[in-house]
Scaffold this active site. Structure first.
Site, PDB file in Angstrom:
ATOM      1  N   LYS A   1      -7.422  -0.809  11.523  1.00 46.21           N
ATOM      2  CA  LYS A   1      -6.789  -1.270  10.269  1.00 46.21           C
ATOM      3  C   LYS A   1      -5.573  -0.393   9.971  1.00 46.21           C
ATOM      4  O   LYS A   1      -4.536  -0.871   9.520  1.00 46.21           O
ATOM      5  CB  LYS A   1      -7.812  -1.232   9.133  1.00 46.21           C
ATOM      6  CG  LYS A   1      -7.354  -1.907   7.842  1.00 46.21           C
ATOM      7  CD  LYS A   1      -6.573  -1.025   6.907  1.00 46.21           C
ATOM      8  CE  LYS A   1      -6.213  -1.748   5.616  1.00 46.21           C
ATOM      9  NZ  LYS A   1      -5.387  -0.913   4.718  1.00 46.21           N
TER      10      LYS A   1
ATOM     11  N   HIS B   1      -2.293  10.325  -1.044  1.00 45.78           N
ATOM     12  CA  HIS B   1      -2.349   9.141  -1.896  1.00 45.78           C
ATOM     13  C   HIS B   1      -2.174   9.511  -3.364  1.00 45.78           C
ATOM     14  O   HIS B   1      -1.743   8.703  -4.169  1.00 45.78           O
ATOM     15  CB  HIS B   1      -3.718   8.455  -1.751  1.00 45.78           C
ATOM     16  CG  HIS B   1      -3.750   7.430  -0.664  1.00 45.78           C
ATOM     17  ND1 HIS B   1      -3.201   6.190  -0.817  1.00 45.78           N
ATOM     18  CD2 HIS B   1      -4.254   7.456   0.582  1.00 45.78           C
ATOM     19  CE1 HIS B   1      -3.377   5.496   0.293  1.00 45.78           C
ATOM     20  NE2 HIS B   1      -3.999   6.248   1.162  1.00 45.78           N
TER      21      HIS B   1
ATOM     22  N   ASP C   1       4.030 -14.418  11.945  1.00 45.48           N
ATOM     23  CA  ASP C   1       2.679 -14.840  11.547  1.00 45.48           C
ATOM     24  C   ASP C   1       1.704 -13.675  11.728  1.00 45.48           C
ATOM     25  O   ASP C   1       1.230 -13.416  12.829  1.00 45.48           O
ATOM     26  CB  ASP C   1       2.295 -16.045  12.427  1.00 45.48           C
ATOM     27  CG  ASP C   1       0.925 -16.603  12.099  1.00 45.48           C
ATOM     28  OD1 ASP C   1       0.152 -15.935  11.381  1.00 45.48           O
ATOM     29  OD2 ASP C   1       0.626 -17.713  12.574  1.00 45.48           O
TER      30      ASP C   1
ATOM     31  N   GLU D   1       0.819  -1.223   0.000  1.00 48.37           N
ATOM     32  CA  GLU D   1       0.000   0.000   0.000  1.00 48.37           C
ATOM     33  C   GLU D   1       0.851   1.271   0.000  1.00 48.37           C
ATOM     34  O   GLU D   1       1.712   1.451   0.871  1.00 48.37           O
ATOM     35  CB  GLU D   1      -0.913  -0.010   1.242  1.00 48.37           C
ATOM     36  CG  GLU D   1      -1.882   1.151   1.263  1.00 48.37           C
ATOM     37  CD  GLU D   1      -2.915   1.050   2.393  1.00 48.37           C
ATOM     38  OE1 GLU D   1      -3.261  -0.080   2.789  1.00 48.37           O
ATOM     39  OE2 GLU D   1      -3.348   2.099   2.872  1.00 48.37           O
TER      40      GLU D   1
HETATM   41  C1  MEV Z   1      -6.008   2.847   4.963  1.00 48.84           C
HETATM   42  O1  MEV Z   1      -5.234   1.731   4.642  1.00 48.84           O
HETATM   43  C2  MEV Z   1      -6.011   3.079   6.467  1.00 48.84           C
HETATM   44  C3  MEV Z   1      -6.936   4.211   6.948  1.00 48.84           C
HETATM   45  O2  MEV Z   1      -8.270   3.971   6.495  1.00 48.84           O
HETATM   46  C4  MEV Z   1      -6.883   4.199   8.458  1.00 48.84           C
HETATM   47  C5  MEV Z   1      -7.875   5.123   9.125  1.00 48.84           C
HETATM   48  O3  MEV Z   1      -8.921   5.433   8.533  1.00 48.84           O
HETATM   49  O4  MEV Z   1      -7.607   5.502  10.294  1.00 48.84           O
HETATM   50  C6  MEV Z   1      -6.524   5.537   6.385  1.00 48.84           C
END
Ligand code: MEV
Length: 423
Positions: A265, A379, A281, A81
């Site tokens: 995430k 991005h 892992d 990413e």
């Molecule tokens: C993207 O990989 C991760 C985000 O969505 C995390 C977040 O929203 O805090 C940008």
């Protein structure tokens, strides 16, 4: 002494970066070689899993500027990413102004579970197991002499009763095992299998499952950082605005599981990429993280963000971290070995402390962007490069086409093709 600050790294060629890395962290050509080739041969891969037909590569980048417990560390991150490595590096730079990341770990205690079914009297069986606890622990402790030599071994035994389940009541015995620098799955599973007949003899029941728990809540890593409020200012945003924006973003994740999943995430973007780079892992780490996030019965943020008495931004992250440095793929994968060497870690706990710090940095990078200019701007330039490549650009033209699209704020393949023709 490693320095994690290498100026101009972003603009160097891959070869120049490798050279800088070799100088900064005393890596040898064979260490770097593992990263040139991807690390393992098809033959080695064939010994790792079944039905091997080839290899699947991911990019490996280096996060700069990290200081964890007063020590500089260059952090290897393996992931697909864009913006993650840059985001972590930038937040680590801001955190340096407040002393970097302070991180701690518990002892590396893993939990092995034994499910005991067909027990006539659960309460009686539970107490009988506790009566034999010393004997059971001694047996479990003798199973792995190597682990014992390095200070690990069986530490405790706990018995839980589940009265209502689809099959009625059963017991669960937890074996708490100090696995030192291993991830520990093998040691714990072996110990549980070994204890099972004894547990059956004590309880008169049948030991059904014998397996470690990925909810490694006895093996916790914690990181904290303080960001001076002044250093948060950028463009038209004051430091206070950025700080309060990050805190409000955290509040969202604290109360709403839909947001907490995405927030966590972002943490895992940082955590997993170091876990993967070191051959650990990542599914185990993911499972542990999300189960821990719901430990109070409500899925929530793994991190917290607030301010200190001087108004500086304070972040914390606490999560299970079952990583090792002595076994499994970490030991046999040369690229993972190079990653461990680059960080100079000597224990699994040191590795866990770095990983949790990267998770906190990554979380801050996402919240800072979301709370200010939005996530897409950062991005956009990387996305533009990918679109330029897809349109047929190569070499210097990739940057030229991408830069033009970013200026125009039109990142589309048809526009990339037009710009490419005009160049
Ligand atoms: C993207 O990989 C991760 C985000 O969505 C995390 C977040 O929203 O805090 C940008």
């Amino acid at each position: 002494m490693t320095t994690s600050r290498i100026s101009g790294f972003y603009n160097m060629t891959i070869e120049e970066r490798r050279q800088k890395l070799a100088d900064a962290a005393a890596l040898t050509p064979p260490d770097l070689g593992a990263w040139t080739s991807g690390g393992i041969s098809a033959e080695a891969a064939d010994h790792m899993i079944e039905n091997v037909v080839g290899m699947h590569s991911l990019p490996l980048g280096i996060a700069l500027n990290f200081m964890v417990n007063g020590k500089d560390v260059l952090v290897p991150m393996t992931l697909e990413e864009p913006s993650v490595v840059a985001g972590a590096s930038f937040m680590a730079k801001l955190a340096r102004a407040g002393g970097g990341y302070q991180a701690t770990t518990t002892d590396p205690l893993m939990i092995g579970q034994m499910q005991v079914i067909n027990v006539t009297n659960l309460n009686e069986a539970k107490l009988k197991i506790y009566e034999k606890k010393a004997e059971l622990l001694a047996e479990a402790d003798s199973i792995d002499p190597i682990l014992k030599k390095f200070g690990g071994g069986a530490r405790d035994l706990e018995v839980r009763i589940f009265n209502d389940s689809p099959i009625g009541g059963f017991l669960v015995v937890h074996l708490i095992y100090d696995v030192r620098d291993a991830m520990g799955a093998n040691a714990v599973n072996t110990a549980c299998e070994r204890l099972a007949p004894k547990i059956e003899a004590i309880t008169g029941g049948k030991v059904h499952l014998r397996i470690l728990s990925n909810l490694a809540d006895r093996r916790i890593a914690r990181a904290r950082c303080t960001i001076p409020v002044k250093s948060l200012a950028f463009d038209n945003f004051s430091g206070e605005q950025v700080r309060d924006g990050i805190i409000a973003a955290y509040a969202f994740a604290a109360v709403d599981p839909y947001r907490a999943a995405t927030h966590n995430k972002g943490i895992m973007n940082g955590v997993d990429s170091v876990v993967i780079a070191t051959g650990n892992d990542w599914r185990a780490i993911e499972a542990g993280a999300h189960a821990y996030a719901v430990k109070n019965g409500h899925y929530t943020s793994l991190s917290t963000w607030g301010k200190d008495s001087e108004g500086n931004l304070v972040g914390t992250l606490e999560m299970p971290m079952a990583v090792g440095i002595v076994g499994g793929a970490t030991k046999v994968h040369p690229a993972a070995q190079a990653a461990v060497k680059l960080m100079g870690v000597k224990t699994a706990n040191e590795l866990a402390e770095i990983i949790v710090s990267v998770g906190l940095a990554q979380n801050m990078a996402a919240l800072r962007a979301l709370a200010t200019e939005g996530i897409q701007r950062g991005h956009m330039s990387l996305h533009a490069r990918q679109v330029a490549i897809a349109a047929g650009a190569s070499g210097d033209l990739v940057e030229k086409v991408a830069a033009q699209m970013v200026v125009e704020k039109v990142v589309r393949i048809d526009r990339a093709e037009e710009i490419l023709k005009s160049l």
